[in-house]
Write an enzyme that holds these catalytic residues in place. Structure first.
Site, PDB file in Angstrom:
ATOM      1  N   HIS A  67       0.842  -1.207   0.000  1.00  0.00           N
ATOM      2  CA  HIS A  67       0.000   0.000   0.000  1.00  0.00           C
ATOM      3  C   HIS A  67       0.874   1.253   0.000  1.00  0.00           C
ATOM      4  O   HIS A  67       1.858   1.317   0.723  1.00  0.00           O
ATOM      5  CB  HIS A  67      -0.919   0.007   1.223  1.00  0.00           C
ATOM      6  CG  HIS A  67      -2.114  -0.877   1.058  1.00  0.00           C
ATOM      7  ND1 HIS A  67      -3.269  -0.717   1.766  1.00  0.00           N
ATOM      8  CD2 HIS A  67      -2.329  -1.929   0.236  1.00  0.00           C
ATOM      9  CE1 HIS A  67      -4.151  -1.631   1.399  1.00  0.00           C
ATOM     10  NE2 HIS A  67      -3.597  -2.388   0.482  1.00  0.00           N
ATOM     11  N   TYR A  73       3.638   6.933  10.336  1.00  0.00           N
ATOM     12  CA  TYR A  73       2.794   5.781  10.003  1.00  0.00           C
ATOM     13  C   TYR A  73       3.598   4.708   9.266  1.00  0.00           C
ATOM     14  O   TYR A  73       3.482   3.520   9.556  1.00  0.00           O
ATOM     15  CB  TYR A  73       1.606   6.247   9.150  1.00  0.00           C
ATOM     16  CG  TYR A  73       0.580   5.153   8.920  1.00  0.00           C
ATOM     17  CD1 TYR A  73      -0.488   4.978   9.805  1.00  0.00           C
ATOM     18  CD2 TYR A  73       0.672   4.297   7.827  1.00  0.00           C
ATOM     19  CE1 TYR A  73      -1.418   3.978   9.606  1.00  0.00           C
ATOM     20  CE2 TYR A  73      -0.245   3.288   7.625  1.00  0.00           C
ATOM     21  CZ  TYR A  73      -1.297   3.142   8.518  1.00  0.00           C
ATOM     22  OH  TYR A  73      -2.219   2.139   8.310  1.00  0.00           O
ATOM     23  N   TYR A 122      -9.250   5.432   7.807  1.00  0.00           N
ATOM     24  CA  TYR A 122      -9.416   5.763   9.222  1.00  0.00           C
ATOM     25  C   TYR A 122     -10.496   6.831   9.304  1.00  0.00           C
ATOM     26  O   TYR A 122     -10.383   7.875   8.660  1.00  0.00           O
ATOM     27  CB  TYR A 122      -8.107   6.302   9.817  1.00  0.00           C
ATOM     28  CG  TYR A 122      -7.021   5.246   9.956  1.00  0.00           C
ATOM     29  CD1 TYR A 122      -6.265   4.833   8.863  1.00  0.00           C
ATOM     30  CD2 TYR A 122      -6.761   4.650  11.186  1.00  0.00           C
ATOM     31  CE1 TYR A 122      -5.276   3.855   8.991  1.00  0.00           C
ATOM     32  CE2 TYR A 122      -5.775   3.672  11.331  1.00  0.00           C
ATOM     33  CZ  TYR A 122      -5.045   3.281  10.228  1.00  0.00           C
ATOM     34  OH  TYR A 122      -4.075   2.315  10.364  1.00  0.00           O
ATOM     35  N   LYS A 130       1.024   0.041  15.313  1.00  0.00           N
ATOM     36  CA  LYS A 130       2.431   0.023  15.718  1.00  0.00           C
ATOM     37  C   LYS A 130       2.837  -1.188  16.561  1.00  0.00           C
ATOM     38  O   LYS A 130       4.029  -1.483  16.697  1.00  0.00           O
ATOM     39  CB  LYS A 130       2.767   1.306  16.516  1.00  0.00           C
ATOM     40  CG  LYS A 130       2.791   2.542  15.666  1.00  0.00           C
ATOM     41  CD  LYS A 130       3.976   2.543  14.724  1.00  0.00           C
ATOM     42  CE  LYS A 130       3.844   3.549  13.621  1.00  0.00           C
ATOM     43  NZ  LYS A 130       4.084   3.052  12.289  1.00  0.00           N
ATOM     44  N   PRO A 156      -4.186   0.323  19.205  1.00  0.00           N
ATOM     45  CA  PRO A 156      -3.929  -0.169  17.851  1.00  0.00           C
ATOM     46  C   PRO A 156      -3.938   0.899  16.750  1.00  0.00           C
ATOM     47  O   PRO A 156      -3.391   0.662  15.671  1.00  0.00           O
ATOM     48  CB  PRO A 156      -5.049  -1.195  17.616  1.00  0.00           C
ATOM     49  CG  PRO A 156      -6.090  -0.904  18.632  1.00  0.00           C
ATOM     50  CD  PRO A 156      -5.404  -0.278  19.791  1.00  0.00           C
TER      51      PRO A 156
HETATM   52  P1  FAD Z   1       2.081 -11.593  22.098  1.00  0.00           P
HETATM   53  O1  FAD Z   1       1.610 -11.699  20.716  1.00  0.00           O
HETATM   54  O2  FAD Z   1       1.109 -11.201  23.157  1.00  0.00           O
HETATM   55  O3  FAD Z   1       2.716 -13.004  22.468  1.00  0.00           O
HETATM   56  C1  FAD Z   1       3.057 -13.354  23.791  1.00  0.00           C
HETATM   57  C2  FAD Z   1       3.020 -14.864  23.907  1.00  0.00           C
HETATM   58  O4  FAD Z   1       3.438 -15.246  25.205  1.00  0.00           O
HETATM   59  C3  FAD Z   1       1.603 -15.416  23.750  1.00  0.00           C
HETATM   60  O5  FAD Z   1       1.598 -16.443  22.788  1.00  0.00           O
HETATM   61  C4  FAD Z   1       1.249 -15.919  25.129  1.00  0.00           C
HETATM   62  O6  FAD Z   1       0.394 -17.039  25.102  1.00  0.00           O
HETATM   63  C5  FAD Z   1       2.618 -16.272  25.693  1.00  0.00           C
HETATM   64  N1  FAD Z   1       2.642 -16.252  27.157  1.00  0.00           N
HETATM   65  C6  FAD Z   1       2.100 -15.352  27.983  1.00  0.00           C
HETATM   66  N2  FAD Z   1       2.318 -15.682  29.259  1.00  0.00           N
HETATM   67  C7  FAD Z   1       3.019 -16.835  29.223  1.00  0.00           C
HETATM   68  C8  FAD Z   1       3.537 -17.672  30.244  1.00  0.00           C
HETATM   69  N3  FAD Z   1       3.361 -17.403  31.537  1.00  0.00           N
HETATM   70  N4  FAD Z   1       4.198 -18.778  29.867  1.00  0.00           N
HETATM   71  C9  FAD Z   1       4.399 -19.070  28.565  1.00  0.00           C
HETATM   72  N5  FAD Z   1       3.921 -18.301  27.548  1.00  0.00           N
HETATM   73  C10 FAD Z   1       3.251 -17.205  27.893  1.00  0.00           C
HETATM   74  N6  FAD Z   1      -0.674  -4.514  16.519  1.00  0.00           N
HETATM   75  C11 FAD Z   1      -0.544  -3.908  15.350  1.00  0.00           C
HETATM   76  O7  FAD Z   1       0.579  -3.521  14.975  1.00  0.00           O
HETATM   77  N7  FAD Z   1      -1.633  -3.738  14.532  1.00  0.00           N
HETATM   78  C12 FAD Z   1      -2.855  -4.214  14.883  1.00  0.00           C
HETATM   79  O8  FAD Z   1      -3.791  -4.110  14.120  1.00  0.00           O
HETATM   80  C13 FAD Z   1      -3.046  -4.866  16.106  1.00  0.00           C
HETATM   81  N8  FAD Z   1      -4.227  -5.361  16.477  1.00  0.00           N
HETATM   82  C14 FAD Z   1      -4.313  -6.050  17.656  1.00  0.00           C
HETATM   83  C15 FAD Z   1      -5.507  -6.591  18.047  1.00  0.00           C
HETATM   84  C16 FAD Z   1      -5.619  -7.289  19.267  1.00  0.00           C
HETATM   85  C17 FAD Z   1      -6.947  -7.882  19.672  1.00  0.00           C
HETATM   86  C18 FAD Z   1      -4.485  -7.420  20.118  1.00  0.00           C
HETATM   87  C19 FAD Z   1      -4.569  -8.151  21.444  1.00  0.00           C
HETATM   88  C20 FAD Z   1      -3.278  -6.863  19.709  1.00  0.00           C
HETATM   89  C21 FAD Z   1      -3.184  -6.173  18.482  1.00  0.00           C
HETATM   90  N9  FAD Z   1      -1.993  -5.640  18.055  1.00  0.00           N
HETATM   91  C22 FAD Z   1      -1.883  -5.003  16.896  1.00  0.00           C
HETATM   92  C23 FAD Z   1      -0.806  -5.752  18.825  1.00  0.00           C
HETATM   93  C24 FAD Z   1       0.042  -6.890  18.322  1.00  0.00           C
HETATM   94  O9  FAD Z   1      -0.753  -8.008  18.038  1.00  0.00           O
HETATM   95  C25 FAD Z   1       1.053  -7.166  19.398  1.00  0.00           C
HETATM   96  O10 FAD Z   1       1.822  -6.001  19.562  1.00  0.00           O
HETATM   97  C26 FAD Z   1       1.931  -8.348  19.105  1.00  0.00           C
HETATM   98  O11 FAD Z   1       1.195  -9.537  19.125  1.00  0.00           O
HETATM   99  C27 FAD Z   1       3.060  -8.404  20.110  1.00  0.00           C
HETATM  100  O12 FAD Z   1       3.749  -9.597  19.958  1.00  0.00           O
HETATM  101  P2  FAD Z   1       4.463 -10.257  21.186  1.00  0.00           P
HETATM  102  O13 FAD Z   1       5.059 -11.519  20.647  1.00  0.00           O
HETATM  103  O14 FAD Z   1       5.331  -9.289  21.864  1.00  0.00           O
HETATM  104  O15 FAD Z   1       3.292 -10.591  22.232  1.00  0.00           O
HETATM  105  C1  DHB Z   2      -5.206  -3.011  11.290  1.00  0.00           C
HETATM  106  C2  DHB Z   2      -5.220  -2.628  12.581  1.00  0.00           C
HETATM  107  C3  DHB Z   2      -4.821  -1.363  12.922  1.00  0.00           C
HETATM  108  O1  DHB Z   2      -4.793  -0.974  14.188  1.00  0.00           O
HETATM  109  C4  DHB Z   2      -4.403  -0.475  11.969  1.00  0.00           C
HETATM  110  O2  DHB Z   2      -4.042   0.768  12.331  1.00  0.00           O
HETATM  111  C5  DHB Z   2      -4.367  -0.871  10.671  1.00  0.00           C
HETATM  112  C6  DHB Z   2      -4.767  -2.158  10.340  1.00  0.00           C
HETATM  113  C7  DHB Z   2      -5.660  -4.374  10.919  1.00  0.00           C
HETATM  114  O3  DHB Z   2      -5.953  -5.183  11.813  1.00  0.00           O
HETATM  115  O4  DHB Z   2      -5.765  -4.663   9.724  1.00  0.00           O
END
Ligand code: FAD
Ligand code: DHB
Length: 381
Positions: free
Chosen positions: A68, A376, A193, A289, A285
């Site tokens: 994009h 962004y 947005y 980021k 979200p």
């Molecule tokens: P996580 O993905 O949270 O992974 C952590 C892992 O650790 C999990 O698998 C968990 O099960 C495991 N864990 C936790 N505790 C324990 C334990 N005690 N023992 C063993 N394992 C454990 N970011 C964006 O950039 N754009 C988006 O659109 C966006 N949408 C999102 C929507 C939702 C609903 C959520 C919750 C988050 C969203 N995010 C988004 C944020 C993004 O998904 C996270 O920043 C990203 O997943 C971070 O990755 P991580 O590996 O640090 O943490």
């Molecule tokens: C998505 C989520 C976001 O927070 C964003 O800013 C852009 C895209 C997504 O889930 O596709």
């Protein structure tokens, strides 16, 4: 290296270390299937794309991801396009977190213990820390040199740091995001947005045939309060009329409500424990980021660890927290700013007028649009 958590940060870190010959193991409490089904992020900065390529998992991403060059911001019956490519020189990639997780898990086979119970970390302020976990009714112990806490916001790693040794900064926003995933073509080629008096909305996608939409909702709402019909109606009510007229609706594949919070911990290290990704910081979200910041942490952490293992120098390990936080705070600021600009916080008429004034300024000012584009599409390292 022992890595706690097999979300994107944990598995990506293990893959980069493994490719550099560093021995590591990842402990995840959930099953692989559960972790791969969690619908989360969808938009990658180009630095994240490059890191995934460097990790050897870029092939399907480059084939199936959608490049994009701009985003749209809708407000007050108008639509303003931010030309990311022209204003920042960078593009972004639409490719779902579920797909990244799958691609990473495929190459990490054998390095991840799925379904590890009662994970605990010990001796993080000593040279020989340990991680224990339960598997098939028995306690297993891992002796390691370092631990990476990649276990998300609710994980145990950050919670294991003694009180007073880290500082936490936190803001919880007074609303949530209701997300819906559906196999219908996206309403627009680029993301939209939307600032609307009824609340924020976002039109995103996972592919040319799969759409992801979000609407701001009250924090107390449950998914059961939102049958598909109600979500489509609310989304259409918030979109500009010309866009709403093109909206294709269909049955949801997934629906969820996510709370919004800004959270940062300083420093991102205690002794032999390094925190990365959501374990160290969470952003609302808006601006996409979260996943990109997690990847940025992993990039820096893998770099300093590999240098340590190849050259034995601890000096660069000491720089990890400061280097990662410099990027974290800028993304935290941008996510907070975009959230504040685009959401309905209250009935306050002055607040609404100020949002509209800022959006109008954005639409008129190349400099203001450029600032959005730069943040962004992802600040350079
Ligand atoms: P996580 O993905 O949270 O992974 C952590 C892992 O650790 C999990 O698998 C968990 O099960 C495991 N864990 C936790 N505790 C324990 C334990 N005690 N023992 C063993 N394992 C454990 N970011 C964006 O950039 N754009 C988006 O659109 C966006 N949408 C999102 C929507 C939702 C609903 C959520 C919750 C988050 C969203 N995010 C988004 C944020 C993004 O998904 C996270 O920043 C990203 O997943 C971070 O990755 P991580 O590996 O640090 O943490
Ligand atoms: C998505 C989520 C976001 O927070 C964003 O800013 C852009 C895209 C997504 O889930 O596709």
């Amino acid at each position: 290296m022992a890595i706690v958590g097999a979300g994107p940060s944990g598995v990506l870190l293990s893959q980069l270390l493994h490719r550099a010959g560093v021995d590591c193991i990842v402990l995840e409490r959930h099953t692989r299937d559960y972790v791969e089904r969690r619908i989360r992020a969808g938009l990658l900065e180009w630095t994240t794309v490059e890191l995934l390529q460097q990790a050897g998992v870029g092939e399907r991403m480059m084939r199936e991801g959608l490049v994009h060059e701009g985003i749209l911001m809708a407000f007050d019956g108008r639509v303003h396009r931010i030309d990311l490519a022209r204003l920042s020189g960078r593009r972004v990639l639409v490719y779902g977190q579920t797909e990244i997780q799958h691609d990473l898990d495929e190459v990490a086979t054998g390095r991840v213990v799925w379904g590890a119970g009662e994970v605990r970390i010990h001796g993080i302020d000593t040279p020989r820390p340990q991680v224990t976990y339960e598997r098939d009714g028995a306690t297993q112990t891992i002796d390691c040199e370092f631990i990476a806490g990649c276990d998300g916001y609710h994980g145990i790693c950050r919670a294991s740091i003694p009180a007073g040794r880290i500082t936490e900064y936190e803001r919880v926003y007074p609303f949530g995001w209701l997300g819906i995933l559906a196999d219908v073509p996206p309403v627009n080629e680029e993301l939209i947005y939307v600032n609307h008096p009824r609340g924020f909305a976002l039109c995103s996608m996972r592919s040319r045939t799969r759409s992801r939409y979000y609407v701001q909702c009250p924090l107390e709402d449950r998914v059961e309060d939102w049958p598909d019909e109600r979500i489509w109606e609310e989304l259409a009510a918030r979109l500009p009329a010309t866009v709403a007229a093109r909206l294709v609706t269909g049955p949801s594949i997934e629906k969820s409500i996510a709370p919004l919070r800004s959270f940062v911990v300083e420093p991102m290290r205690f002794g032999r424990l390094f925190l990365a990704g959501d374990a160290a910081h969470t952003v609302p979200p808006t601006g996409a980021k979260g996943l990109n910041l997690a990847a940025a942490d992993v990039r820096v952490l893998s770099e300093v660890l590999i240098e340590y293992y190849h050259e034995g120098s601890e000096r660069r390990l000491d720089e990890y927290s400061q280097r990662a936080l410099a990027r974290v705070w800028k993304a935290t600021r941008f996510s907070w700013w975009l959230t504040t600009l685009m959401h309905r916080f209250s009935d306050d008429a002055l607040a609404r007028k100020l949002q509209l004034a800022e959006l109008e300024y954005l639409a008129q000012s190349e400099a203001a649009s450029k600032a959005v584009a730069e943040n962004y599409s992802g600040l350079p390292f």
